[in-house]
Write a protein that holds these residues in place. Structure first.
Motif, PDB file in Angstrom:
ATOM      1  N   TYR B  35       4.671 -26.055  12.863  1.00  0.00           N
ATOM      2  CA  TYR B  35       3.496 -26.081  12.262  1.00  0.00           C
ATOM      3  C   TYR B  35       3.571 -27.386  11.281  1.00  0.00           C
ATOM      4  CZ  TYR B  35       0.786 -22.217  13.957  1.00  0.00           C
ATOM      5  OH  TYR B  35       0.230 -21.254  14.889  1.00  0.00           O
ATOM      6  N   GLN B  37       1.773 -29.389   7.557  1.00  0.00           N
ATOM      7  CA  GLN B  37       0.878 -29.146   6.419  1.00  0.00           C
ATOM      8  C   GLN B  37       0.952 -30.347   5.629  1.00  0.00           C
ATOM      9  OE1 GLN B  37       1.918 -26.184   3.482  1.00  0.00           O
ATOM     10  NE2 GLN B  37      -0.406 -25.567   3.293  1.00  0.00           N
ATOM     11  N   GLY B  40      -1.017 -29.499   0.182  1.00  0.00           N
ATOM     12  CA  GLY B  40      -2.151 -28.757  -0.291  1.00  0.00           C
ATOM     13  C   GLY B  40      -3.172 -28.385   0.962  1.00  0.00           C
ATOM     14  N   ARG B  41      -2.936 -28.831   2.050  1.00  0.00           N
ATOM     15  CA  ARG B  41      -4.015 -28.528   3.153  1.00  0.00           C
ATOM     16  C   ARG B  41      -3.574 -27.341   4.019  1.00  0.00           C
ATOM     17  NH1 ARG B  41      -6.901 -33.372   3.653  1.00  0.00           N
ATOM     18  NH2 ARG B  41      -8.364 -31.953   5.116  1.00  0.00           N
ATOM     19  N   GLY B  42      -4.583 -26.996   5.028  1.00  0.00           N
ATOM     20  CA  GLY B  42      -4.144 -26.113   5.958  1.00  0.00           C
ATOM     21  C   GLY B  42      -3.064 -26.303   6.791  1.00  0.00           C
ATOM     22  N   LEU B  43      -2.594 -25.613   7.676  1.00  0.00           N
ATOM     23  CA  LEU B  43      -1.586 -26.004   8.536  1.00  0.00           C
ATOM     24  C   LEU B  43      -2.034 -26.143   9.974  1.00  0.00           C
ATOM     25  CD1 LEU B  43      -0.115 -23.909   6.383  1.00  0.00           C
ATOM     26  CD2 LEU B  43       1.644 -23.485   8.321  1.00  0.00           C
ATOM     27  N   HIS B  45      -1.203 -26.680  14.021  1.00  0.00           N
ATOM     28  CA  HIS B  45      -0.337 -26.213  15.067  1.00  0.00           C
ATOM     29  C   HIS B  45       0.385 -27.791  15.772  1.00  0.00           C
ATOM     30  CE1 HIS B  45       0.758 -25.108  19.247  1.00  0.00           C
ATOM     31  NE2 HIS B  45       1.602 -24.041  18.608  1.00  0.00           N
ATOM     32  N   PHE B  88       6.875 -26.595   9.116  1.00  0.00           N
ATOM     33  CA  PHE B  88       7.374 -24.939   9.232  1.00  0.00           C
ATOM     34  C   PHE B  88       7.591 -24.644  10.640  1.00  0.00           C
ATOM     35  CE2 PHE B  88       6.178 -24.103   4.827  1.00  0.00           C
ATOM     36  CZ  PHE B  88       5.342 -25.048   4.351  1.00  0.00           C
TER      37      PHE B  88
END
Lengths: 113, 112
Positions: B35, B37, B40-43, B45, B88
């Protein structure tokens, strides 16, 4: 096709207070997972909801609770807030029976003073 | 607890260079995912590789998986400034219905 939406985006609370965070899953998804991400760390699994029940839970105290509604949306509640609860709270949705990709919202940034 | 551990923790490269990030994990897995990111944002895929696969490609991304070493690598070729983000790896253990567990991530900076 709406993605995962979370609210509020930012909030500030003081120690001892309670907070409720909300999540609407991606259209067609029935499973919601919540993660806590401290600054500079990876997301930590809190719990997962499916069919309005908590299906799995990570290593978080009972102060963290949740709920899933019949429309699959979900809430995360945290009681008796501690300074260490300051983090980005991420909601992710998926479709049960199809293990794999999680779709994340933009998160709710909680600051506890 | 975090199952995957990314290496390096931080990586800084010039635009156009390749970026390689590694992930090690502890238990047998069903699949491994990467993933991305932005700060400070969403992950988001990127790619999923199953335990019976050894290599997978998606655009400028190449992922390898070595289950004997319990490790994976993510290669981003011809990097761009827009690739600057945290990356990640995430795994779900083979032992039953388990949640996706994330590592601590690699912070990639691509300098224009």
């Amino acid at each position: 096709d709406a993605g995962v939406t979370q609210s509020p985006t930012h909030l500030i609370k003081t120690r001892g207070q309670q907070v409720t965070l909300r999540c609407s899953p991606k259209s067609g998804h029935d499973t919601v997972s919540w993660y806590q991400q401290a600054l500079g760390q990876g997301p930590q699994f809190i719990f997962q909801y499916y069919e309005e029940e908590e299906r799995q839970r990570g290593n978080f105290p009972d102060r963290f609770s949740g709920h899933q509604f019949p429309n699959y949306s979900s809430e995360l509640n945290v009681n008796a807030l501690l300074l260490g609860d300051s983090a980005l709270y991420l909601c992710a949705s998926s479709l049960a029976g199809y293990p794999g990709e999680l779709f994340f919202g933009e998160g709710s940034r909680l600051t506890v003073l | 607890s975090q199952q995957g551990e990314e290496d390096p923790q931080a990586l800084s490269i010039q635009e156009g260079e390749n970026a390689t990030m590694n992930c090690s994990y502890k238990t047998s897995i069903n699949n491994l995912q990467w993933y991305r990111q932005n700060s400070g944002r969403g992950l988001v895929h990127l790619i999923l590789i199953r335990s019976n696969e050894r290599e997978k490609h998606s655009g400028r991304l190449r992922v390898t998986l070595d289950t004997s070493k319990k490790s994976s690598s993510l290669l981003i070729t011809a990097s761009r400034a827009a690739d600057t983000a945290s990356y990640f790896c995430a795994t779900d253990a083979a032992s039953g219905n388990t949640p996706l567990v994330f590592g601590k991530g690699t912070r990639l900076s691509v300098i224009a």
